[in-house]
Design a protein around this motif. Structure first.
Motif, PDB file in Angstrom:
ATOM      1  N   GLU A  94       1.928  17.468 -26.788  1.00  0.00           N
ATOM      2  CA  GLU A  94       1.625  18.889 -26.974  1.00  0.00           C
ATOM      3  C   GLU A  94       1.915  19.359 -28.399  1.00  0.00           C
ATOM      4  O   GLU A  94       1.417  20.397 -28.822  1.00  0.00           O
ATOM      5  CB  GLU A  94       2.427  19.734 -25.984  1.00  0.00           C
ATOM      6  CG  GLU A  94       2.044  19.537 -24.525  1.00  0.00           C
ATOM      7  CD  GLU A  94       2.562  18.236 -23.945  1.00  0.00           C
ATOM      8  OE1 GLU A  94       2.006  17.792 -22.922  1.00  0.00           O
ATOM      9  OE2 GLU A  94       3.522  17.658 -24.521  1.00  0.00           O
ATOM     10  N   GLU A  95       2.734  18.607 -29.129  1.00  0.00           N
ATOM     11  CA  GLU A  95       3.081  18.983 -30.496  1.00  0.00           C
ATOM     12  C   GLU A  95       2.253  18.227 -31.536  1.00  0.00           C
ATOM     13  O   GLU A  95       2.568  18.257 -32.724  1.00  0.00           O
ATOM     14  CB  GLU A  95       4.576  18.753 -30.730  1.00  0.00           C
ATOM     15  CG  GLU A  95       5.445  19.666 -29.880  1.00  0.00           C
ATOM     16  CD  GLU A  95       6.923  19.529 -30.169  1.00  0.00           C
ATOM     17  OE1 GLU A  95       7.291  18.747 -31.083  1.00  0.00           O
ATOM     18  OE2 GLU A  95       7.727  20.201 -29.487  1.00  0.00           O
ATOM     19  N   VAL A  96       1.200  17.561 -31.088  1.00  0.00           N
ATOM     20  CA  VAL A  96       0.280  16.862 -31.992  1.00  0.00           C
ATOM     21  C   VAL A  96      -1.078  17.540 -31.911  1.00  0.00           C
ATOM     22  O   VAL A  96      -1.622  17.738 -30.816  1.00  0.00           O
ATOM     23  CB  VAL A  96       0.142  15.374 -31.614  1.00  0.00           C
ATOM     24  CG1 VAL A  96      -0.897  14.684 -32.493  1.00  0.00           C
ATOM     25  CG2 VAL A  96       1.483  14.669 -31.726  1.00  0.00           C
ATOM     26  N   PHE A  97      -1.624  17.889 -33.069  1.00  0.00           N
ATOM     27  CA  PHE A  97      -2.908  18.594 -33.115  1.00  0.00           C
ATOM     28  C   PHE A  97      -3.793  17.875 -34.133  1.00  0.00           C
ATOM     29  O   PHE A  97      -3.399  17.680 -35.288  1.00  0.00           O
ATOM     30  CB  PHE A  97      -2.697  20.048 -33.539  1.00  0.00           C
ATOM     31  CG  PHE A  97      -3.854  20.956 -33.222  1.00  0.00           C
ATOM     32  CD1 PHE A  97      -3.810  21.797 -32.120  1.00  0.00           C
ATOM     33  CD2 PHE A  97      -4.990  20.957 -34.007  1.00  0.00           C
ATOM     34  CE1 PHE A  97      -4.883  22.642 -31.823  1.00  0.00           C
ATOM     35  CE2 PHE A  97      -6.065  21.776 -33.724  1.00  0.00           C
ATOM     36  CZ  PHE A  97      -6.016  22.629 -32.617  1.00  0.00           C
ATOM     37  N   VAL A 244     -10.345  12.547 -39.843  1.00  0.00           N
ATOM     38  CA  VAL A 244      -9.279  12.629 -38.838  1.00  0.00           C
ATOM     39  C   VAL A 244      -7.958  12.861 -39.558  1.00  0.00           C
ATOM     40  O   VAL A 244      -7.443  11.985 -40.255  1.00  0.00           O
ATOM     41  CB  VAL A 244      -9.212  11.347 -37.980  1.00  0.00           C
ATOM     42  CG1 VAL A 244      -7.973  11.375 -37.086  1.00  0.00           C
ATOM     43  CG2 VAL A 244     -10.472  11.217 -37.127  1.00  0.00           C
ATOM     44  N   GLY A 245      -7.457  14.065 -39.413  1.00  0.00           N
ATOM     45  CA  GLY A 245      -6.116  14.395 -39.853  1.00  0.00           C
ATOM     46  C   GLY A 245      -5.339  14.900 -38.661  1.00  0.00           C
ATOM     47  O   GLY A 245      -5.900  15.109 -37.577  1.00  0.00           O
ATOM     48  N   TRP A 246      -4.028  15.094 -38.842  1.00  0.00           N
ATOM     49  CA  TRP A 246      -3.251  15.598 -37.720  1.00  0.00           C
ATOM     50  C   TRP A 246      -2.035  16.371 -38.202  1.00  0.00           C
ATOM     51  O   TRP A 246      -1.602  16.243 -39.348  1.00  0.00           O
ATOM     52  CB  TRP A 246      -2.826  14.484 -36.775  1.00  0.00           C
ATOM     53  CG  TRP A 246      -2.030  13.376 -37.389  1.00  0.00           C
ATOM     54  CD1 TRP A 246      -0.672  13.298 -37.517  1.00  0.00           C
ATOM     55  CD2 TRP A 246      -2.556  12.166 -37.947  1.00  0.00           C
ATOM     56  NE1 TRP A 246      -0.320  12.113 -38.111  1.00  0.00           N
ATOM     57  CE2 TRP A 246      -1.447  11.399 -38.390  1.00  0.00           C
ATOM     58  CE3 TRP A 246      -3.848  11.651 -38.106  1.00  0.00           C
ATOM     59  CZ2 TRP A 246      -1.597  10.159 -38.992  1.00  0.00           C
ATOM     60  CZ3 TRP A 246      -4.007  10.413 -38.714  1.00  0.00           C
ATOM     61  CH2 TRP A 246      -2.886   9.684 -39.138  1.00  0.00           C
ATOM     62  N   MET A 247      -1.519  17.147 -37.295  1.00  0.00           N
ATOM     63  CA  MET A 247      -0.371  18.003 -37.541  1.00  0.00           C
ATOM     64  C   MET A 247       0.635  17.770 -36.426  1.00  0.00           C
ATOM     65  O   MET A 247       0.263  17.643 -35.255  1.00  0.00           O
ATOM     66  CB  MET A 247      -0.838  19.464 -37.545  1.00  0.00           C
ATOM     67  CG  MET A 247       0.250  20.505 -37.586  1.00  0.00           C
ATOM     68  SD  MET A 247      -0.477  22.159 -37.546  1.00  0.00           S
ATOM     69  CE  MET A 247      -1.079  22.222 -35.860  1.00  0.00           C
ATOM     70  N   VAL A 248       1.910  17.697 -36.787  1.00  0.00           N
ATOM     71  CA  VAL A 248       3.001  17.678 -35.812  1.00  0.00           C
ATOM     72  C   VAL A 248       3.779  18.964 -36.012  1.00  0.00           C
ATOM     73  O   VAL A 248       4.332  19.214 -37.095  1.00  0.00           O
ATOM     74  CB  VAL A 248       3.916  16.456 -35.999  1.00  0.00           C
ATOM     75  CG1 VAL A 248       5.090  16.521 -35.023  1.00  0.00           C
ATOM     76  CG2 VAL A 248       3.131  15.168 -35.802  1.00  0.00           C
ATOM     77  N   ALA A 249       3.794  19.807 -34.989  1.00  0.00           N
ATOM     78  CA  ALA A 249       4.388  21.138 -35.111  1.00  0.00           C
ATOM     79  C   ALA A 249       4.859  21.613 -33.748  1.00  0.00           C
ATOM     80  O   ALA A 249       4.392  21.124 -32.709  1.00  0.00           O
ATOM     81  CB  ALA A 249       3.365  22.126 -35.684  1.00  0.00           C
ATOM     82  N   PRO A 250       5.788  22.578 -33.726  1.00  0.00           N
ATOM     83  CA  PRO A 250       6.193  23.168 -32.441  1.00  0.00           C
ATOM     84  C   PRO A 250       4.989  23.697 -31.665  1.00  0.00           C
ATOM     85  O   PRO A 250       3.964  24.092 -32.257  1.00  0.00           O
ATOM     86  CB  PRO A 250       7.136  24.293 -32.866  1.00  0.00           C
ATOM     87  CG  PRO A 250       7.696  23.845 -34.171  1.00  0.00           C
ATOM     88  CD  PRO A 250       6.571  23.120 -34.846  1.00  0.00           C
TER      89      PRO A 250
END
Length: 393
Positions: A94-97, A244-250
């Motif tokens: 859920e914290e990976v976008f 393809v990039g990604w974000m790890v965030a709350p």
């Protein structure tokens, strides 16, 4: 009556095209050796492996359909596992976008985290793609200088002590673009502590972290605080065209980004995300592939730095080639690199003047050089052409 031209948004008045993208238009001649672009080497990209993964994806029609706005679920699971190993803690899916390259993550985060006039702190010299995003968002931008250990966190602490309250701090922590330096472990911890103490976000922009040459990059800033939003990308290790990039965030940040992404493009490409998922999950193959890229880039980086130091001696100070894609150089003899550029292009070599990365002016004696797309002999010739253009006069 003549027609009245409808207006454009007022915010466009303060924006400029990327100097690097504009320069690339001038370096398409076959006789120009370009040190200007920030491009990975297409010859090192795994075309056959990408083709095989594409064939696998196309065996199921789901890759031709829309996918979830946060990204194809199996890809997010692969990324969560990779980021968990990198951060030393469990990263929930859920914290990976997943975003359309990490640049889109920056753009969406600016909308989620910034109100007009909000303060953003960046490194100086700065990544121009970030400056474009933050300026378009109407942010007030304050720069903190770099040195050999990365962002001067002590200067940031002084700003905070004077009452500045940033919405977020942006850092390219590993093998900085354009500065070529890496933030030290101590400063990473100090930055995380400041974020926790003062309640601001840190955007840790890390597209180059896997491209280390002699030793791995330090633990991410995100290791030390949950106020850190971590960005990364497959562009530099696989191919930019996958986007393809990604974000790890709350989770609350991811949900805000999801709302805005739905309005921007609904979702990313199911096809390229399925391709990326297969390649990133194949750890044995991926390790060997990235090792081969590191070996090639490491040899090229060292060749460029050696040629520059050998040719110019004390007249140039270069960053060490420890990883990433760029070398930053300062000329100590007063050379104006913006004025030099036309002569350099005439000699058949291109670079990006340091002034292109300045937040509020400066770096007139500096250049950024990219070493990824030429072999050692070509890079040595590029430095010779630069010398002929007049740097040594």
């Amino acid at each position: 009556m003549p027609p009245t031209n409808p207006p454009l948004a007022a915010k466009l008045a303060g924006l400029q095209s990327s100097a690097i993208r504009d320069l690339l238009k001038l370096t398409t001649r076959a006789d120009v050796i370009s040190l200007a672009g920030g491009l990975p080497d297409a010859a090192l990209m795994p075309r056959e492996r990408i083709a095989a993964a594409a064939e696998t994806a196309l065996s199921n029609s789901s890759c031709l359909q829309y996918t979830e706005s946060p990204g194809w679920a199996p890809l997010r699971a692969v990324l969560a596992e990779r980021e968990s190993a990198r951060l030393g803690r469990v990263v929930p899916v859920e914290e990976v976008f997943v975003t359309h390259g990490s640049q889109q993550a920056l753009s969406l985060l600016a909308e989620v985290l910034l109100d007009p006039g909000a303060l953003v702190i960046v490194e100086d010299p700065a990544y121009v793609g970030a400056l474009q995003v933050f300026r378009a968002a109407g942010a007030r931008i304050v720069a903190v200088p770099l040195d050999a250990d990365g962002m001067r966190v002590d200067v940031l602490a002084e700003l905070l002590a004077r009452g500045e309250r940033p919405a977020f701090v942006h850092t390219v922590s590993n093998f900085h673009n354009p500065g070529g330096v890496t933030m030290s472990p101590q400063r990473r911890r100090e930055l995380a502590e400041l974020a926790d103490a003062h309640g601001f976000w840190v955007i840790e922009d890390d597209p180059y972290g896997e491209l280390w040459f002699d030793s791995p990059a330090p633990e991410p800033v995100a290791t030390y605080s949950r106020n850190v939003i971590r960005l990364s990308s497959a562009s530099k290790i696989l191919s930019p065209s996958l986007r393809v990039g990604w974000m790890v965030a709350p989770d609350r940040v991811c949900r805000g980004v999801e709302l805005l992404k739905q309005g921007a493009d609904l979702c990313g490409s199911a096809l390229t995300q399925q391709i990326a998922a297969e390649l990133l999950a194949d750890e044995t193959w991926l390790t060997a592939h990235v090792d081969s890229v590191r070996t090639a880039y490491g040899a090229r980086a060292k060749a460029l730095v050696h040629a520059a130091r050998d040719r110019f001696g004390a007249r140039i100070v270069c960053t060490e080639a420890a990883g990433g894609m760029f070398v930053w150089a300062d000329f100590t003899d007063g050379t104006d690199t913006q004025a030099l550029l036309p002569r350099a292009l005439a000699e058949g070599v291109a670079y990006v003047p340091g002034s292109a990365f300045a937040v509020e002016g400066g770096y007139r004696n500096s250049i950024r050089m990219c070493f990824t797309t030429s072999d050692a002999a070509t890079l040595t010739e590029a430095i010779e052409r630069l010398a002929r253009a007049g740097v040594n006069k």
